[in-house]
Design an enzyme around this catalytic site. Structure first.
Site, mmCIF file in Angstrom:
data_model
loop_
_atom_site.group_PDB
_atom_site.id
_atom_site.type_symbol
_atom_site.label_atom_id
_atom_site.label_comp_id
_atom_site.label_asym_id
_atom_site.label_seq_id
_atom_site.Cartn_x
_atom_site.Cartn_y
_atom_site.Cartn_z
ATOM 1 N N TYR A 12 0.827 -1.200 0.000
ATOM 2 C CA TYR A 12 0.000 0.000 0.000
ATOM 3 C C TYR A 12 0.869 1.260 0.000
ATOM 4 O O TYR A 12 0.579 2.245 -0.698
ATOM 5 C CB TYR A 12 -0.922 0.015 1.224
ATOM 6 C CG TYR A 12 -1.939 -1.109 1.242
ATOM 7 C CD1 TYR A 12 -2.456 -1.621 0.056
ATOM 8 C CD2 TYR A 12 -2.380 -1.648 2.461
ATOM 9 C CE1 TYR A 12 -3.390 -2.655 0.075
ATOM 10 C CE2 TYR A 12 -3.314 -2.678 2.482
ATOM 11 C CZ TYR A 12 -3.808 -3.183 1.283
ATOM 12 O OH TYR A 12 -4.720 -4.186 1.306
ATOM 13 N N GLU A 65 5.643 16.786 0.207
ATOM 14 C CA GLU A 65 4.854 16.773 -1.024
ATOM 15 C C GLU A 65 3.780 15.692 -0.975
ATOM 16 O O GLU A 65 2.647 15.900 -1.432
ATOM 17 C CB GLU A 65 5.772 16.553 -2.228
ATOM 18 C CG GLU A 65 5.062 16.612 -3.568
ATOM 19 C CD GLU A 65 4.453 17.975 -3.842
ATOM 20 O OE1 GLU A 65 3.280 18.017 -4.280
ATOM 21 O OE2 GLU A 65 5.134 18.996 -3.619
ATOM 22 N N GLU A 72 -4.859 17.375 -0.181
ATOM 23 C CA GLU A 72 -5.643 17.836 -1.324
ATOM 24 C C GLU A 72 -6.690 16.799 -1.747
ATOM 25 O O GLU A 72 -7.850 17.153 -2.008
ATOM 26 C CB GLU A 72 -4.709 18.139 -2.497
ATOM 27 C CG GLU A 72 -3.862 19.397 -2.312
ATOM 28 C CD GLU A 72 -3.009 19.683 -3.526
ATOM 29 O OE1 GLU A 72 -2.864 18.772 -4.376
ATOM 30 O OE2 GLU A 72 -2.485 20.797 -3.627
#
Length: 232
Positions: A12, A65, A72
């Protein structure tokens, strides 16, 4: 069963990294810079402490990041409409990435500047005293680029729009000129950093594409090298 869960968790995690690389342009940029930075470090004899700092700095940028991407996507999952709190959350996450990136630039400067400075001076001197065939190569490259520009499009002006960024070309002309005049690596680095910011502003303003800015930068550098060759 525990081993299987551990393997699944690992898969994952890798899938998350792969997704970020496939979908996020900034993530690909970070990985590319990280790759070349680590490659460069192999030739600069970093000690263990410096290498640890470098790896931690690179990891911080990439992790920031990925967290930004997660925030987001989570917000987009709950709402597609504008909401001031959603905007704040995204901006704060982006700010975290910016801080980590600025930190990475500072660390890279502190680690690499003294080691690269002698090599940079040698490169500058070689360019200034380079053989005459470099001049002809520069002329041919500029001619080819100009022909491509003329044949592809006639829209825009030298300083706005069109197939080449006039702002980027001028900025890199100034940066290259400063490099030849001062022969100071720090001043040269700052000059090209400012020139890159000019190019980045043209891209962010959607006036030019990355390719158009890059062509402008190359053209500016080549023209300046040519002029210094003739003057020398």
């Amino acid at each position: 069963m525990k081993v299987r869960k551990l393997i699944d968790s690992f898969n994952y995690a890798v899938s998350g990294i792969v997704y970020a690389l496939k979908t996020q342009r900034n993530m690909r940029i970070h990985f590319t810079i990280a790759f070349f930075t680590l490659l460069l470090s192999l030739f600069l004899n970093l000690n263990r402490t410096e290498l640890i700092v470098l790896v931690l700095t690179i990891s911080l940028v990439i992790v920031s990041e990925m967290v930004n991407t997660s925030i987001e996507k989570t917000i987009d999952m709950y709402t597609e409409k504008y909401h001031p709190l959603a905007e704040i959350a995204k901006n704060v996450a982006a700010g975290a990435v910016l801080i980590s990136a600025v930190n990475a630039i500072i660390v890279a400067y502190l680690l690499f500047f003294d080691r690269l400075n002698p090599y940079t001076r040698v490169v500058i001197i070689k360019i200034k005293n380079s053989p005459i065939h470099l001049t002809f190569i520069s002329i041919l490259l500029v001619i080819i680029i100009t022909i491509v520009i003329k044949t592809k499009t006639a829209i825009g002006t030298p300083l706005k729009g069109g197939i080449i960024s006039g702002h980027a070309a001028i900025a890199f002309v100034v940066a290259t000129t400063i490099t030849f005049i001062t022969e100071n690596t720090l001043v040269s680095t700052l000059s090209f950093f400012i020139a890159a910011l000019v190019g980045q502003s043209r891209i962010e303003g959607k006036i030019h594409t990355t390719t158009q800015v890059f062509v402008g930068a190359v053209l500016g550098i080549l023209i300046t090298v040519l002029l210094f060759q003739v003057a020398g």
